[in-house]
Design an enzyme around this catalytic site. Structure first.
Site, mmCIF file in Angstrom:
data_model
loop_
_atom_site.group_PDB
_atom_site.id
_atom_site.type_symbol
_atom_site.label_atom_id
_atom_site.label_comp_id
_atom_site.label_asym_id
_atom_site.label_seq_id
_atom_site.Cartn_x
_atom_site.Cartn_y
_atom_site.Cartn_z
ATOM 1 N N GLU A 240 0.843 -1.196 0.000
ATOM 2 C CA GLU A 240 0.000 0.000 0.000
ATOM 3 C C GLU A 240 0.882 1.251 0.000
ATOM 4 O OE1 GLU A 240 -2.616 -0.487 3.401
ATOM 5 O OE2 GLU A 240 -2.690 -2.657 3.052
ATOM 6 N N GLU A 351 -9.756 5.454 2.393
ATOM 7 C CA GLU A 351 -10.172 4.652 3.546
ATOM 8 C C GLU A 351 -10.178 5.544 4.780
ATOM 9 O OE1 GLU A 351 -8.560 0.849 6.247
ATOM 10 O OE2 GLU A 351 -7.519 1.420 4.392
#
Length: 436
Positions: A240, A351
């Site tokens: 990520e 997110e």
């Protein structure tokens, strides 16, 4: 009267005139009780401090010594960070058992086809502006890498010392094909993403950078690219890269460039940035976890960063590039199981953590804090979205799909045009009249 009291025994002279001095006796008695209680409390505090100093305090110092390697130079950033210039061979990556005798790879053997790396590198060298605050006050010499110094307060903010720099085992990635509402409510993680499924060897995008508002310190907001392999259970592999605002991790609300990796669904492996052994950095210009500047403004100037992650087809390591031509380093293939082959899903988006502490949805923003339909200059975006295919070529992804758990809180839209290629708008304000 103070008869039969300890005060009566110790201060009998005062009682020769009990009527006159009775109140004074009571005061002396009470004062002594208070002094005894104070001494007990002070003793407990000193004992607790001693326990901390010999227990937790030792563990904190142990972690600080592991994170903060000896530096050749230190730079004070305008935001208060200290950036240490650490010799490239002393970084935490080589604490990993499988990397003890690892030979540092100073450049990838191959770049994806469809990008002119040498031209990008030359262009990058001409444009010396690096969007990180610490660079205003200095540079790290060649042969070193910049590492954000960890402070005692950083570690003590974590839920436990050993969990500092790590996501919790309840952390989840967006699982578009299986929405478990109980799991969503339990973890509190919410997403607004675009994704593709298949066989991939890298991903690329340019994303604008914002400073979303965070309701409380145990929440965060991030925007990133996910490269995923394996199932969404205990064996998930994930790389990520993006930007985030995380008060718990950094102690402030600055927008920061970050990475994360795991090979077991956030259970025991992996961490943010360089806070464990894993990612090997080779670049002396970009500090993982450091503040990004400038930041996009609503209905104003937009500032974005470009991220490319790809697998070297010869060595099998996963490389990361920031901006035009600045190769930061790589995740060795030995860290992973499924990603030693390829990624089965790529995600782009945002997110947040919704703790719902007051029984309502959080007001923590995703991206710009505005919904995607507001468009350029107001919404957060990914543009020039691409994947790396099996021939090590950059391609526009096919069959992009979207996913969000609660579209009234955070949403996502996709599109295509000539200048931006495949693009994504995403984000939202969190709590609003349609998201109570």
């Amino acid at each position: 009267m103070c008869m039969n009291s300890r005060c009566d025994q110790d201060n009998h002279i005062l009682f020769s005139h009990r009527t006159q001095f009775h109140c004074h006796c009571v005061c002396v008695c009470e004062r002594r009780k208070m002094m005894v209680n104070f001494a007990v409390v002070l003793g407990l505090l000193m004992t607790a401090h001693l326990c901390y100093a010999t227990g937790n305090g030792f563990q904190v110092m142990k972690h600080l010594n592991r994170f903060n390697k000896p530096s050749m130079k230190s730079i004070k950033s305008p935001d208060g960070d200290i950036i240490d210039c650490v010799h490239i061979s002393n970084q935490a990556a080589f604490d990993h058992p499988s990397l003890k005798n690892h030979q540092i790879q100073m450049k990838p053997n191959f770049h994806p086809e469809g990008m002119n790396y040498e031209s990008m590198k030359a262009s990058s060298e001409k444009q010396e502006t690096i969007p990180q605050l610490w660079r205003l006050n200095g540079n790290c010499p060649k042969g070193t890498i910049p590492i954000r110094r960890t402070k005692k307060e950083d570690i003590l903010r974590a839920s436990s010392i050993n969990k500092y720099g790590k996501k919790t085992s309840q952390s989840t990635v967006a699982h578009p094909t299986s929405v478990d509402l109980d799991l969503i409510n339990q973890s509190g993680h919410q997403h607004a993403i675009a994704y593709v499924e298949g066989e991939f060897y890298g991903a690329k995008a340019t994303m604008n950078v914002w400073d979303p508002q965070i309701q409380q310190s145990n929440e965060f907001s991030l925007s990133q690219i996910w490269l995923l392999g394996g199932s969404f259970a205990s064996d998930l592999n994930s790389i990520e890269v993006g930007w985030q605002v995380s008060p718990d991790l950094y102690g402030d609300n600055h927008t920061r460039f970050f990475t994360y990796w795991t090979s077991d669904a956030y259970q025991a492996t992996g961490c943010y940035n360089l806070l464990c052994s894993g990612f090997i950095q080779i670049n002396n210009e970009i500090a993982l976890g450091a503040s990004i500047s400038p930041i996009s403004k609503y209905h104003g100037s937009q500032y974005d960063i470009s991220i490319l992650v790809w697998k070297d087809p010869e060595q099998g390591n996963w490389w990361m590039q920031f901006g035009n031509g600045k190769v930061l380093g790589y995740w060795p293939a030995s860290l992973f199981s499924y990603l030693t082959d390829s990624a089965s899903m790529i995600q782009w988006g945002g997110e947040v953590v919704n703790s719902a502490s007051d029984g309502q949805h959080t007001t923590t923003q995703m991206g710009s804090g505005h919904f995607p339909e507001e468009g350029f200059g107001k919404s957060s975006y990914f543009r020039n979205v691409q994947i790396v295919d099996g021939s090590n070529s950059l391609r526009v992804p096919k069959d992009i799909q979207t996913f969000t758990e609660e579209p009234n809180c955070y949403d996502v839209q996709t599109g295509k045009n000539g200048a931006w290629g495949s693009y994504i708008f995403y984000g939202g304000p969190g709590r609003n009249q349609n998201c109570p």
